[in-house]
Scaffold this motif. Structure first.
Motif, short mmCIF file in Angstrom:
data_model
loop_
_atom_site.label_atom_id
_atom_site.label_comp_id
_atom_site.label_asym_id
_atom_site.label_seq_id
_atom_site.Cartn_x
_atom_site.Cartn_y
_atom_site.Cartn_z
N MET A 186 0.83 -1.19 0.00
CA MET A 186 0.00 0.00 0.00
C MET A 186 0.88 1.25 0.00
N LYS A 187 0.58 2.15 -0.92
CA LYS A 187 1.36 3.39 -0.97
C LYS A 187 0.85 4.38 0.07
N THR A 188 1.77 5.16 0.57
CA THR A 188 1.35 6.20 1.52
C THR A 188 2.03 7.53 1.17
N ARG A 189 1.43 8.60 1.71
CA ARG A 189 2.03 9.93 1.52
C ARG A 189 2.57 10.46 2.85
N ILE A 190 2.88 9.54 3.75
CA ILE A 190 3.31 9.94 5.10
C ILE A 190 4.57 10.80 5.04
N LYS A 191 5.53 10.36 4.24
CA LYS A 191 6.81 11.07 4.19
C LYS A 191 6.61 12.52 3.74
N GLU A 192 5.82 12.65 2.68
CA GLU A 192 5.55 13.98 2.12
C GLU A 192 4.82 14.88 3.13
N LEU A 193 3.77 14.31 3.76
CA LEU A 193 2.98 15.10 4.72
C LEU A 193 3.79 15.40 5.98
N ARG A 194 4.64 14.46 6.35
CA ARG A 194 5.48 14.65 7.54
C ARG A 194 6.45 15.82 7.30
N ALA A 195 7.01 15.84 6.09
CA ALA A 195 7.93 16.93 5.74
C ALA A 195 7.19 18.28 5.74
N ARG A 196 5.95 18.23 5.26
CA ARG A 196 5.16 19.46 5.20
C ARG A 196 4.90 20.02 6.60
N HIS A 197 4.77 19.13 7.57
CA HIS A 197 4.51 19.55 8.96
C HIS A 197 5.78 19.59 9.80
N ASN A 198 6.92 19.47 9.14
CA ASN A 198 8.21 19.51 9.84
C ASN A 198 8.30 18.52 11.00
N LEU A 199 7.86 17.31 10.73
CA LEU A 199 7.92 16.28 11.77
C LEU A 199 8.98 15.26 11.40
N THR A 200 9.76 14.84 12.36
CA THR A 200 10.67 13.73 12.11
C THR A 200 9.90 12.42 12.32
N GLN A 201 10.50 11.33 11.87
CA GLN A 201 9.85 10.02 12.09
C GLN A 201 9.66 9.77 13.58
N GLU A 202 10.67 10.15 14.35
CA GLU A 202 10.62 9.94 15.80
C GLU A 202 9.46 10.74 16.41
N GLU A 203 9.31 11.98 15.98
CA GLU A 203 8.24 12.82 16.54
C GLU A 203 6.85 12.27 16.16
N LEU A 204 6.72 11.85 14.90
CA LEU A 204 5.44 11.28 14.48
C LEU A 204 5.16 10.00 15.27
N ALA A 205 6.20 9.19 15.45
CA ALA A 205 6.03 7.94 16.20
C ALA A 205 5.56 8.22 17.62
N ARG A 206 6.16 9.21 18.25
CA ARG A 206 5.75 9.56 19.63
C ARG A 206 4.32 10.08 19.66
N LYS A 207 3.96 10.86 18.62
CA LYS A 207 2.60 11.41 18.58
C LYS A 207 1.54 10.32 18.51
N VAL A 208 1.84 9.27 17.73
CA VAL A 208 0.82 8.23 17.56
C VAL A 208 1.07 7.02 18.45
N GLY A 209 2.18 7.05 19.22
CA GLY A 209 2.41 6.00 20.20
C GLY A 209 2.89 4.69 19.63
N VAL A 210 3.76 4.77 18.60
CA VAL A 210 4.36 3.54 18.06
C VAL A 210 5.87 3.70 18.00
N ARG A 211 6.56 2.62 17.66
CA ARG A 211 8.01 2.68 17.51
C ARG A 211 8.35 3.38 16.19
N ARG A 212 9.55 3.95 16.15
CA ARG A 212 9.97 4.64 14.93
C ARG A 212 10.02 3.68 13.75
N GLU A 213 10.42 2.43 14.02
CA GLU A 213 10.51 1.43 12.95
C GLU A 213 9.16 1.22 12.26
N THR A 214 8.10 1.32 13.04
CA THR A 214 6.76 1.13 12.48
C THR A 214 6.46 2.26 11.49
N ILE A 215 6.89 3.47 11.83
CA ILE A 215 6.70 4.59 10.90
C ILE A 215 7.52 4.37 9.63
#
Lengths: 141, 62
Positions: B1-30
């Motif tokens: 499944m394709k996602t636009r997470i990377k693009e949207l994350r960049a738009r909101h200036n979020l790192t993978q780690e920050e997004l992971a903490r926001k949604v409560g998962v490990r960075r690897e999952t992101i």
């Protein structure tokens, strides 16, 4: 269950505390064997001490990570764990079947203690291996 | 499944780690989500979409 139910607030989880308590229990067993059981050899006591020390090390590392607010368990790690347990069970099942066949037809005689030890370690080792492998694998479905 | 997470994350200036903490998962999952190598639960998909201030349909391309 909500996927991020295990989302960490900073602090040590109950799981780590239970692990530390269990390690303390194993230390007590080792101490009992060392001081009050004259039949127990030093090797057995050493194994108990080594196991307890390993558990303390694991618990301390986990506690340190949890204290930093790291998420250690999420829906993907739970899925990996479930699949790894399944694979490990089948691996052990096949190993037992091979041991039985070898014992029956292969002319290799296993004593119960040896066979049980082999299966015991194979279950743990295969679980660790499959967890490591699957955590790096792509989709698990 | 394709996602636009990377693009949207960049738009909101979020790192993978920050997004992971926001949604409560490990960075690897992101990481796996971004690569399209993990199909998330509906709950996680919803949380990621909320964190990225988007709709699920905009984040995950079915």
């Amino acid at each position: 269950m909500k996927h991020n139910e295990c989302k960490r607030k900073k602090g040590i989880s109950q799981r780590s505390i239970y692990l530390l308590l269990f390690a303390a229990l194993v230390y007590l067993v080792a101490a009992y064997l060392g001081f009050f059981a004259p039949d127990a050899d030093g090797k057995t006591v050493s194994v108990f001490v080594a196991v307890a020390t390993a558990m303390v090390a694991v618990a301390l590392v986990r506690a340190w990570q949890e204290n930093r607010g790291e998420v250690l368990v999420d829906e993907r790690t739970r899925l990996v764990q479930r699949v790894a347990v399944g694979y490990s069970w089948w691996f052990s099942y096949v190993l037992i079947a091979i041991l039985l066949l070898a014992n029956q037809f292969g002319g290799i005689r296993f004593e119960a203690e040896n066979a049980l030890s082999l299966v015991f370690f194979a279950m743990i080792a295969s679980l660790i291996f499959f967890r490591f492998y699957l955590s790096r694998k792509e989709d698990l479905e | 499944m394709k996602t636009r997470i990377k693009e949207l994350r960049a738009r909101h200036n979020l790192t993978q780690e920050e997004l992971a903490r926001k949604v409560g998962v490990r960075r690897e999952t992101i990481v796996f989500l971004e690569q399209g190598k993990y199909n998330p639960s509906l709950q996680l998909a919803h949380d990621v979409a909320v964190a990225l201030k988007s709709k699920i349909d905009d984040v995950f391309v079915f």
